[in-house]
Design a protein around this motif. Structure first.
Motif, short mmCIF file in Angstrom:
data_model
loop_
_atom_site.label_atom_id
_atom_site.label_comp_id
_atom_site.label_asym_id
_atom_site.label_seq_id
_atom_site.Cartn_x
_atom_site.Cartn_y
_atom_site.Cartn_z
N MET A 1 0.74 -1.21 0.43
CA MET A 1 -0.18 -0.25 0.02
C MET A 1 0.90 1.21 0.22
O MET A 1 1.78 1.26 0.54
N SER A 2 0.45 2.47 -0.31
CA SER A 2 1.28 3.30 -0.86
C SER A 2 0.66 4.48 -0.44
O SER A 2 -0.71 4.65 -0.55
N TYR A 3 1.52 5.46 -0.25
CA TYR A 3 0.41 7.31 0.29
C TYR A 3 1.40 8.16 0.49
O TYR A 3 2.89 8.13 0.12
N LYS A 4 1.29 9.13 0.49
CA LYS A 4 1.99 10.13 -0.39
C LYS A 4 2.49 11.19 1.21
O LYS A 4 1.46 11.77 2.13
N THR A 23 5.69 9.62 -2.79
CA THR A 23 5.00 8.25 -2.71
C THR A 23 5.25 7.51 -2.52
O THR A 23 6.54 6.66 -3.29
N CYS A 24 5.30 6.88 -1.07
CA CYS A 24 5.90 5.99 -0.11
C CYS A 24 4.94 4.65 -0.15
O CYS A 24 3.65 4.30 0.05
N GLU A 25 6.02 3.28 -0.34
CA GLU A 25 5.56 1.94 0.08
C GLU A 25 6.65 1.81 1.17
O GLU A 25 7.58 1.43 1.51
N GLY A 26 5.53 1.68 2.58
CA GLY A 26 6.57 1.69 4.29
C GLY A 26 7.40 3.13 4.48
O GLY A 26 6.98 3.86 4.27
N GLU A 27 8.76 2.46 4.12
CA GLU A 27 9.47 3.99 4.38
C GLU A 27 10.17 3.83 3.34
O GLU A 27 11.17 4.64 3.50
N THR A 28 9.71 3.09 1.97
CA THR A 28 10.84 3.52 1.12
C THR A 28 9.86 4.43 -0.21
O THR A 28 8.42 4.11 -0.06
N ARG A 30 9.07 5.78 -3.75
CA ARG A 30 9.25 5.07 -4.43
C ARG A 30 8.69 6.47 -5.94
O ARG A 30 9.10 6.09 -7.04
N GLU A 31 8.21 7.44 -5.19
CA GLU A 31 8.19 8.57 -6.53
C GLU A 31 8.54 9.57 -5.71
O GLU A 31 7.75 9.96 -4.03
#
Length: 360
Positions: A1-4, A23-28, A30-31
């Motif tokens: 699940m991604s979040y901004k 835009t993150c997935e967990g603590e990473t 992605r964009e």
């Protein structure tokens, strides 16, 4: 699940407004998308209402840390429009001031980077060194910032006893070799926060046309002082540090090595300064109609000025500035991709950004 996650426009990494939407997935991460334009001072428009003396004082206010470099670039462009050539002594003084400003900028950035790492002892050490650099600048110009040194055709102030400044340069170099560089290159704290973080590959650096230490830390060996020399740089012997890794550690190491090279240049400029006048002309200038450009290697990278003048006019009809941050800031988006969210403040600070300069 991604979040901004939005970082900015006001955030702990920098005392200037800009926004990084991630835009993150967990603590990473992605964009990422970068937003600027929160600041506008209208300096380029104001330049069109100032005469050739006032415009120099105005453009010195583009950047507080790089104020000398901005007036140097502006004056070199206007010297092309007036046909004036600064005297040899003025060129050496310009080199000395430019390298002192580079020292100031790099040591200041190292302190801020240390603070973002949580390395507060190193932060205080760097800022103590910064005070010593500013003492030298004050001894030459009378000011700690905004030195009012440059004018069309030379400089406003002489360095009456250049050799007396050499002991100060020795102290700075000794502290860098003994303290700052070993700690930044061997400390477990620094390595854990810098190595392999915020990588900008050589290919991406070329495609984005980044400049200055950011480019040299990604293996792009470009430096205007060597490749397109100005002032008295063609008479100076120095190396251009280049690192291939492209991470925060490489950008830190390039700036640290550049400090040592600046000390080497300062010894040559102060020790071999020729006698003679410090300015050409009588203060009255005849500008030709046309546009002139000038490029200078600022601490953050290439600064370019384009100045347009109409004959018999006291004011420029156009002054355009391209700061190095304008060239480097798109790279932040690629540096943070794949990084931990906690590392993003340090990564964006590693380009040594100056967004208020860019948002003139």
């Amino acid at each position: 699940m991604s979040y901004k996650i939005p970082m900015g426009p006001f955030h702990p990494a920098l005392e200037e407004p800009y926004k990084l939407d991630m835009t993150c997935e967990g603590e990473t991460v992605r964009e990422a998308k970068l937003h600027i334009g929160f600041n506008f001072r209208g300096i380029e428009h104001l330049a069109e209402t100032r005469n050739y003396i006032q415009v120099v004082a105005l453009m010195e206010r583009v950047c507080g840390i790089c104020s000398f470099i901005h007036t140097l670039t502006l004056c070199q462009a206007m010297e092309k429009l007036t046909g004036l050539e600064p005297p040899p002594r003025a060129k050496y003084i310009r080199v000395a001031m430019a390298e002192l400003e580079r020292l100031h900028s790099h040591v200041l950035w190292a302190g801020i980077a240390a603070k973002l790492m949580g390395f507060k002892t190193m932060f205080m050490t760097c800022f103590e060194l910064r005070e010593k650099v500013m003492d030298v600048l004050q001894a030459i110009s009378g000011n700690r910032v905004n030195y009012s040194m440059n004018c069309i055709g030379g400089v406003n102030r002489d360095i009456e006893d250049p050799l007396s400044l050499l002991p100060m340069i020795d102290v700075l170099e000794r502290e860098m070799v003994r303290t700052v560089i070993p700690i930044f290159t061997t400390s477990r704290t620094a390595m854990s926060r810098c190595a392999g973080i915020g990588v900008l590959t050589h290919e991406k650096a070329l495609s984005l046309a980044v400049v200055g230490p950011v480019a040299r830390a990604s293996g792009v060996g470009q430096d205007l002082r060597r490749d397109a020399p100005y002032a008295a740089y063609e008479e100076m012997q120095f190396e251009v540090p280049v690192e291939p890794d492209g991470d925060v550690k490489a950008r830190l190491l390039v700036r640290a090595l550049e400090i040592l090279e600046s000390c080497k240049i300062l010894r040559q400029a102060l020790g071999n300064m020729p006698p003679g006048e410090i300015v050409t002309g009588d203060g009255k200038f005849n500008f030709i109609s046309g546009t002139a450009t000038a490029r200078v290697e600022a601490p953050r990278g290439e600064v370019m000025y384009s100045v347009t003048w109409k004959e018999h006019s006291r004011n420029p009809s156009r002054v355009h500035v391209r700061t190095p941050t304008f060239a480097n800031m798109p790279a932040v988006r690629y540096m943070v991709m794949g990084a931990r969210l906690a590392d993003t403040p340090l990564i964006q600070a590693s380009i040594d950004p100056c967004y208020s300069c860019t948002d003139r």
